[in-house]
Design a protein around this motif. Structure first.
Motif, PDB file in Angstrom:
ATOM      1  N   PRO A  83      71.295  21.218  52.169  1.00 18.15           N
ATOM      2  CA  PRO A  83      70.976  20.622  50.856  1.00 18.15           C
ATOM      3  C   PRO A  83      69.508  20.267  50.657  1.00 18.15           C
ATOM      4  O   PRO A  83      69.186  19.424  49.811  1.00 18.15           O
ATOM      5  N   THR A  84      68.601  20.879  51.409  1.00 20.54           N
ATOM      6  CA  THR A  84      67.171  20.665  51.183  1.00 20.54           C
ATOM      7  C   THR A  84      66.713  21.582  50.047  1.00 20.54           C
ATOM      8  O   THR A  84      67.050  22.774  50.019  1.00 20.54           O
ATOM      9  N   PHE A  85      65.933  21.022  49.118  1.00 18.65           N
ATOM     10  CA  PHE A  85      65.412  21.799  47.987  1.00 18.65           C
ATOM     11  C   PHE A  85      63.892  21.717  47.964  1.00 18.65           C
ATOM     12  O   PHE A  85      63.299  20.772  48.487  1.00 18.65           O
ATOM     13  N   LYS A  86      63.266  22.719  47.327  1.00 13.65           N
ATOM     14  CA  LYS A  86      61.819  22.706  47.141  1.00 13.65           C
ATOM     15  C   LYS A  86      61.478  23.272  45.776  1.00 13.65           C
ATOM     16  O   LYS A  86      62.267  24.028  45.189  1.00 13.65           O
ATOM     17  N   PRO A  87      60.305  22.921  45.222  1.00  8.64           N
ATOM     18  CA  PRO A  87      59.877  23.513  43.947  1.00  8.64           C
ATOM     19  C   PRO A  87      59.656  25.016  44.092  1.00  8.64           C
ATOM     20  O   PRO A  87      59.422  25.527  45.201  1.00  8.64           O
ATOM     21  N   ILE A  88      59.734  25.727  42.977  1.00  7.19           N
ATOM     22  CA  ILE A  88      59.485  27.167  42.971  1.00  7.19           C
ATOM     23  C   ILE A  88      57.978  27.404  42.956  1.00  7.19           C
ATOM     24  O   ILE A  88      57.265  26.894  42.087  1.00  7.19           O
ATOM     25  N   GLU A  89      57.503  28.165  43.935  1.00  9.96           N
ATOM     26  CA  GLU A  89      56.076  28.456  44.067  1.00  9.96           C
ATOM     27  C   GLU A  89      55.864  29.955  44.131  1.00  9.96           C
ATOM     28  O   GLU A  89      56.796  30.729  44.399  1.00  9.96           O
ATOM     29  N   LEU A  90      54.635  30.375  43.907  1.00 10.32           N
ATOM     30  CA  LEU A  90      54.317  31.794  43.863  1.00 10.32           C
ATOM     31  C   LEU A  90      54.695  32.505  45.160  1.00 10.32           C
ATOM     32  O   LEU A  90      55.122  33.663  45.149  1.00 10.32           O
ATOM     33  N   GLU A  91      54.590  31.801  46.264  1.00  7.75           N
ATOM     34  CA  GLU A  91      54.901  32.404  47.561  1.00  7.75           C
ATOM     35  C   GLU A  91      56.383  32.733  47.717  1.00  7.75           C
ATOM     36  O   GLU A  91      56.780  33.460  48.640  1.00  7.75           O
ATOM     37  N   ASP A  92      57.241  32.209  46.829  1.00  6.48           N
ATOM     38  CA  ASP A  92      58.677  32.467  46.891  1.00  6.48           C
ATOM     39  C   ASP A  92      59.080  33.744  46.165  1.00  6.48           C
ATOM     40  O   ASP A  92      60.268  34.104  46.143  1.00  6.48           O
ATOM     41  N   ARG A  93      58.130  34.438  45.574  1.00  4.53           N
ATOM     42  CA  ARG A  93      58.423  35.568  44.682  1.00  4.53           C
ATOM     43  C   ARG A  93      59.331  36.610  45.320  1.00  4.53           C
ATOM     44  O   ARG A  93      60.315  37.045  44.723  1.00  4.53           O
ATOM     45  N   ASP A  94      59.030  37.046  46.531  1.00  6.29           N
ATOM     46  CA  ASP A  94      59.782  38.144  47.132  1.00  6.29           C
ATOM     47  C   ASP A  94      61.225  37.763  47.439  1.00  6.29           C
ATOM     48  O   ASP A  94      62.128  38.600  47.331  1.00  6.29           O
ATOM     49  N   VAL A  95      61.463  36.508  47.820  1.00  5.71           N
ATOM     50  CA  VAL A  95      62.830  36.068  48.087  1.00  5.71           C
ATOM     51  C   VAL A  95      63.671  36.201  46.821  1.00  5.71           C
ATOM     52  O   VAL A  95      64.778  36.757  46.834  1.00  5.71           O
ATOM     53  N   PHE A  96      63.153  35.692  45.717  1.00  5.45           N
ATOM     54  CA  PHE A  96      63.874  35.759  44.446  1.00  5.45           C
ATOM     55  C   PHE A  96      64.018  37.192  43.966  1.00  5.45           C
ATOM     56  O   PHE A  96      65.095  37.612  43.524  1.00  5.45           O
ATOM     57  N   ARG A  97      62.936  37.938  44.037  1.00  2.00           N
ATOM     58  CA  ARG A  97      62.962  39.304  43.507  1.00  2.00           C
ATOM     59  C   ARG A  97      64.006  40.152  44.228  1.00  2.00           C
ATOM     60  O   ARG A  97      64.749  40.900  43.594  1.00  2.00           O
ATOM     61  N   ASN A  98      64.102  40.023  45.547  1.00  2.00           N
ATOM     62  CA  ASN A  98      65.065  40.828  46.299  1.00  2.00           C
ATOM     63  C   ASN A  98      66.505  40.445  45.962  1.00  2.00           C
ATOM     64  O   ASN A  98      67.371  41.316  45.772  1.00  2.00           O
ATOM     65  N   LEU A  99      66.778  39.136  45.864  1.00  2.00           N
ATOM     66  CA  LEU A  99      68.132  38.702  45.543  1.00  2.00           C
ATOM     67  C   LEU A  99      68.512  39.046  44.102  1.00  2.00           C
ATOM     68  O   LEU A  99      69.626  39.490  43.829  1.00  2.00           O
ATOM     69  N   PHE A 100      67.582  38.860  43.166  1.00  2.00           N
ATOM     70  CA  PHE A 100      67.863  39.180  41.768  1.00  2.00           C
ATOM     71  C   PHE A 100      68.076  40.682  41.584  1.00  2.00           C
ATOM     72  O   PHE A 100      68.914  41.118  40.789  1.00  2.00           O
ATOM     73  N   ARG A 101      67.299  41.485  42.287  1.00  2.48           N
ATOM     74  CA  ARG A 101      67.445  42.938  42.169  1.00  2.48           C
ATOM     75  C   ARG A 101      68.816  43.373  42.661  1.00  2.48           C
ATOM     76  O   ARG A 101      69.477  44.210  42.042  1.00  2.48           O
ATOM     77  N   ALA A 102      69.260  42.798  43.783  1.00  5.13           N
ATOM     78  CA  ALA A 102      70.581  43.135  44.305  1.00  5.13           C
ATOM     79  C   ALA A 102      71.690  42.650  43.367  1.00  5.13           C
ATOM     80  O   ALA A 102      72.730  43.308  43.219  1.00  5.13           O
ATOM     81  N   TYR A 103      71.456  41.530  42.711  1.00  3.93           N
ATOM     82  CA  TYR A 103      72.456  40.953  41.820  1.00  3.93           C
ATOM     83  C   TYR A 103      72.564  41.726  40.496  1.00  3.93           C
ATOM     84  O   TYR A 103      73.594  41.689  39.837  1.00  3.93           O
ATOM     85  N   ARG A 104      71.509  42.408  40.105  1.00  3.64           N
ATOM     86  CA  ARG A 104      71.455  43.164  38.837  1.00  3.64           C
ATOM     87  C   ARG A 104      71.700  42.221  37.652  1.00  3.64           C
ATOM     88  O   ARG A 104      72.626  42.372  36.865  1.00  3.64           O
ATOM     89  N   ALA A 105      70.814  41.249  37.535  1.00  2.00           N
ATOM     90  CA  ALA A 105      70.928  40.221  36.496  1.00  2.00           C
ATOM     91  C   ALA A 105      70.827  40.830  35.105  1.00  2.00           C
ATOM     92  O   ALA A 105      70.133  41.837  34.894  1.00  2.00           O
ATOM     93  N   VAL A 106      71.487  40.191  34.140  1.00  2.00           N
ATOM     94  CA  VAL A 106      71.399  40.608  32.744  1.00  2.00           C
ATOM     95  C   VAL A 106      70.891  39.492  31.843  1.00  2.00           C
ATOM     96  O   VAL A 106      70.576  39.739  30.674  1.00  2.00           O
ATOM     97  N   THR A 107      70.811  38.254  32.349  1.00  2.00           N
ATOM     98  CA  THR A 107      70.325  37.143  31.536  1.00  2.00           C
ATOM     99  C   THR A 107      68.862  36.853  31.863  1.00  2.00           C
ATOM    100  O   THR A 107      68.425  37.001  33.006  1.00  2.00           O
ATOM    101  N   SER A 108      68.125  36.421  30.861  1.00  2.00           N
ATOM    102  CA  SER A 108      66.667  36.323  30.969  1.00  2.00           C
ATOM    103  C   SER A 108      66.206  35.281  31.978  1.00  2.00           C
ATOM    104  O   SER A 108      65.089  35.389  32.500  1.00  2.00           O
TER     105      SER A 108
END
Length: 306
Positions: free
Chosen positions: A10-35
């Motif tokens: 349950p540890t959280f952190k703010p979203i920072e530029l260095e997190d880009r690749d983690v999000f991009r890889n998961l979102f790409r696999a998820y095939r998101a449709v919402t903005s």
């Protein structure tokens, strides 16, 4: 294996530029449709919504705050099924964070379909957050009687001005910032928290333009930027438009920058997602006037009280 520095629930952190690749890889696999489900959108709006993120097993968990409504979450992003992680998240918000009405906002139709019917959980559509999704060819060609007014506005603009459309580059950033400042002065952004949040988001996307996976365009008149737009790939067949601003003193610029961006950006795509209207009457009317092909529907998922 999580990357070094990845916050584990349950540890959280703010979203920072260095997190880009983690999000991009998961979102790409998820095939998101919402903005909402692009790294860029979360990153530039993070100061306004106070987004925090964590990794729980195979899912990204996102917390946010919406004005006086308190703590909320976005839907867990990752593989299905997500019944277990959704209930866990809602109960954790109730038990550990003291939320009297734990809720997930802007959940996509996929997640809503997975959890609907779960005991103690309600699912309701939130029309103000539905994304408007258009056929790219419709926005490029503007054919037929239903787009007559758009063509008329563009033709009036063309009779009055000579313009160039070019990809947005680093050399345009200062002009784009000046244009946004002018827009904000006229709209009195300082008196509206939502407009002020948008101004911060625009500044963030421009200042970090070359570090984000985005594409933009500008309309120039006499070598001065008079309109700009920024979007990015949402999934394999859709571009999402995050930002679109024009000089309010020049009529016809909105349909011009919209049409030019759609025509010149990734011609092989089928859809353009132009995000939601937030329930603003004028914005809803403008988005409907372009005749969306469909909506990317979103839902509120709420855990019933004890």
């Amino acid at each position: 294996m999580p990357m070094p520095g990845t916050p584990l629930f349950p540890t959280f952190k703010p979203i920072e530029l260095e997190d880009r690749d983690v999000f991009r890889n998961l979102f790409r696999a998820y095939r998101a449709v919402t903005s909402e489900l692009t790294f860029t959108n979360l990153f530039i709006w993070s100061p306004h919504y106070n987004f925090q993120w964590s990794l729980y097993k195979d899912w990204i968990i996102l917390l946010c705050r919406e004005g006086e409504d308190g703590l909320c979450a976005l839907g867990p992003v990752g593989p299905s099924p997500r019944v277990e992680v959704t209930r866990m998240l809602l109960e954790w918000m109730r038990d550990e964070k003291g939320e009297g009405r734990p809720r997930i906002e802007r959940a996509d139709e996929r997640l809503a379909g997975e959890v609907v019917g779960m005991e103690g959980i309600s699912v309701e559509p939130t029309r103000d957050h539905f994304d408007y999704v258009y056929l790219r060819d419709d926005l490029v060609r503007l054919a037929g009687s239903r787009y007559r007014s758009k063509r008329n506005h563009i033709n009036q603009f063309l009779r009055a001005y000579s313009f160039r459309y070019v990809p947005l580059g680093s050399e345009h950033i200062e002009d784009c910032l000046e244009l946004q400042e002018k827009w904000c002065r006229l709209r009195r952004c300082e008196d509206d928290l939502n407009l002020l949040g948008e101004w911060e988001a625009v500044r963030e996307i421009l200042m970090c333009y070359e570090s984000l996976d985005v594409q933009g365009g500008v309309v120039t008149i006499e070598n001065k930027v008079k309109a700009f737009t920024v979007g990015e790939m949402l999934n394999d067949e859709t571009t999402v438009v995050h930002i679109e601003k024009v000089d309010p003193d020049i009529p016809g610029l909105y349909p011009v920058i919209n049409q030019q961006f759609c025509e010149n950006n990734r011609q092989n795509l089928r859809y353009i997602n132009r995000e939601q209207d937030l329930g603003v009457p004028g914005l809803r009317e403008a988005k409907l006037s372009y005749h969306p092909d469909h909506f990317a529907k979103k839902y509120r998922i709420v855990l019933a009280g004890k």
